[in-house]
Motif scaffolding. Structure first.
Motif, PDB file in Angstrom:
ATOM      1  N   TYR A 197      -6.366  -0.723  10.179  1.00 45.80           N
ATOM      2  CA  TYR A 197      -5.601   0.283   9.453  1.00 45.80           C
ATOM      3  C   TYR A 197      -6.511   0.886   8.393  1.00 45.80           C
ATOM      4  N   ASP A 253      -6.511   2.935   5.257  1.00 46.45           N
ATOM      5  CA  ASP A 253      -5.666   3.442   4.180  1.00 46.45           C
ATOM      6  C   ASP A 253      -6.266   4.746   3.659  1.00 46.45           C
ATOM      7  N   HIS A 286      -8.216  -1.954   6.250  1.00 47.35           N
ATOM      8  CA  HIS A 286      -7.597  -3.274   6.401  1.00 47.35           C
ATOM      9  C   HIS A 286      -7.686  -3.655   7.867  1.00 47.35           C
ATOM     10  N   CYS A 328       6.114   0.363   7.786  1.00 52.61           N
ATOM     11  CA  CYS A 328       5.818   1.740   7.396  1.00 52.61           C
ATOM     12  C   CYS A 328       6.737   2.113   6.236  1.00 52.61           C
ATOM     13  N   THR A 333     -13.857  -3.426   3.206  1.00 57.28           N
ATOM     14  CA  THR A 333     -12.826  -3.710   4.206  1.00 57.28           C
ATOM     15  C   THR A 333     -12.275  -5.113   4.007  1.00 57.28           C
ATOM     16  N   THR A 358      -5.822   6.274   1.068  1.00 58.44           N
ATOM     17  CA  THR A 358      -6.028   6.282  -0.386  1.00 58.44           C
ATOM     18  C   THR A 358      -6.874   5.114  -0.867  1.00 58.44           C
ATOM     19  N   GLY A 359      -7.359   4.290   0.064  1.00 58.51           N
ATOM     20  CA  GLY A 359      -8.099   3.093  -0.344  1.00 58.51           C
ATOM     21  C   GLY A 359      -9.050   2.638   0.732  1.00 58.51           C
ATOM     22  N   LEU A 416       0.852  -1.176   0.000  1.00 62.19           N
ATOM     23  CA  LEU A 416       0.000   0.000   0.000  1.00 62.19           C
ATOM     24  C   LEU A 416       0.897   1.238   0.000  1.00 62.19           C
ATOM     25  N   VAL A 437       2.492   5.161  10.634  1.00 59.53           N
ATOM     26  CA  VAL A 437       1.211   4.474  10.425  1.00 59.53           C
ATOM     27  C   VAL A 437       0.503   4.289  11.760  1.00 59.53           C
ATOM     28  N   GLU A 442       1.345   3.625   2.103  1.00 54.40           N
ATOM     29  CA  GLU A 442       1.982   3.956   3.375  1.00 54.40           C
ATOM     30  C   GLU A 442       2.326   2.736   4.221  1.00 54.40           C
ATOM     31  N   LEU A 443       1.894   1.561   3.802  1.00 51.20           N
ATOM     32  CA  LEU A 443       2.094   0.349   4.606  1.00 51.20           C
ATOM     33  C   LEU A 443       2.311  -0.847   3.694  1.00 51.20           C
ATOM     34  N   SER A 444       3.339  -1.630   4.002  1.00 50.57           N
ATOM     35  CA  SER A 444       3.566  -2.900   3.315  1.00 50.57           C
ATOM     36  C   SER A 444       3.168  -4.030   4.259  1.00 50.57           C
TER      37      SER A 444
END
Length: 224
Positions: free
Chosen positions: A148, A150, A156, A42, A197, A152-153, A19, A129, A21-23
């Motif tokens: 979390y 996101d 999660h 992050c 979600t 932009t999306g 993502l 994050v 901001e987050l993997s």
């Protein structure tokens, strides 16, 4: 991100969702229990957290690499979700986070102190994050999920053993515990979060709330 499926098997490769901001790296450990572990990174800072050091410390540490792990979140007190906790904490110096009602049992079982016992609504930082704690009692008294959002999306949600595709977590024949867990999942998760979600459980494949929402009345009727 488009190639992520969330389908992993013990001994097989990890699956990675990137993502902005987050993997999220998902791996399965232990052929018998097939626990899922999630390494969260992050992207801005490289800071990493692990959700459930379930087993196979060397594998989890190799996934973390030289960046290490600053936090291990243990979703609940059951033994199969923290077998590698002592090894991971010893190697990385990570601080342990767990739901307050389960914290003492986790320490008794692992010998590792829970540095941050958390309650519903608390926040966990992974670099830049922000993860929100959602308490979901029933599978165990202190089970937690991590949300979390996101920017932009879609959201999660890491659910531990409280929510799976096809039902809530095992309450071992305790009708009151089942009612409590389903009520909490219904009110704190399904009533609040949108269908898109994506959730990541403690065992098996992922799913979305939209895929599971129509089954809620069936789950309640069957009683498990």
């Amino acid at each position: 991100m488009s190639g992520y499926t969330g389908r992993v098997t013990p001994g097989g490769p990890a699956d990675v969702r990137d993502l902005p901001e987050l993997s999220i790296t998902k791996v399965a450990v232990d052929e018998q229990m097939s626990n899922n572990c999630y390494l969260l990174r992050c992207t801005a800072t490289g800071t990493q957290a692990l959700v459930d050091a379930a087993d196979d410390g060397p594998l989890l540490l190799s996934l973390a690499g030289t960046a290490g792990i600053t936090t291990v979140v243990t979703t609940h007190q059951h033994w199969d979700h923290h077998r590698a906790l002592a090894d991971v904490v010893s190697a990385t110096g990570a601080e342990v986070v767990a739901g307050l009602p389960d914290a003492e049992a986790i320490t008794e079982q692992t010998g590792v102190p829970v540095a941050h016992p958390v309650r519903h609504g608390d926040r966990i930082r992974v670099g830049e994050v922000d993860l929100e704690v959602i308490a979901l009692a029933g599978h165990t008294p202190g089970s937690i999920a991590l949300l979390y959002v996101d920017p932009t999306g879609h959201p999660h949600l890491f659910t531990g053993d409280s929510l799976f595709p096809g039902g809530v977590g095992n309450t071992f024949g305790d009708a009151d515990a089942f009612a409590q867990l389903l009520d909490e999942v219904d009110s704190k998760v399904f009533d609040r979060l949108p269908d898109e979600t994506w959730f990541y459980p403690g065992h098996g494949d992922d799913s979305t709330l939209g895929a599971e929402r129509p089954q809620l009345p069936e789950w309640r009727a069957r009683g498990w």
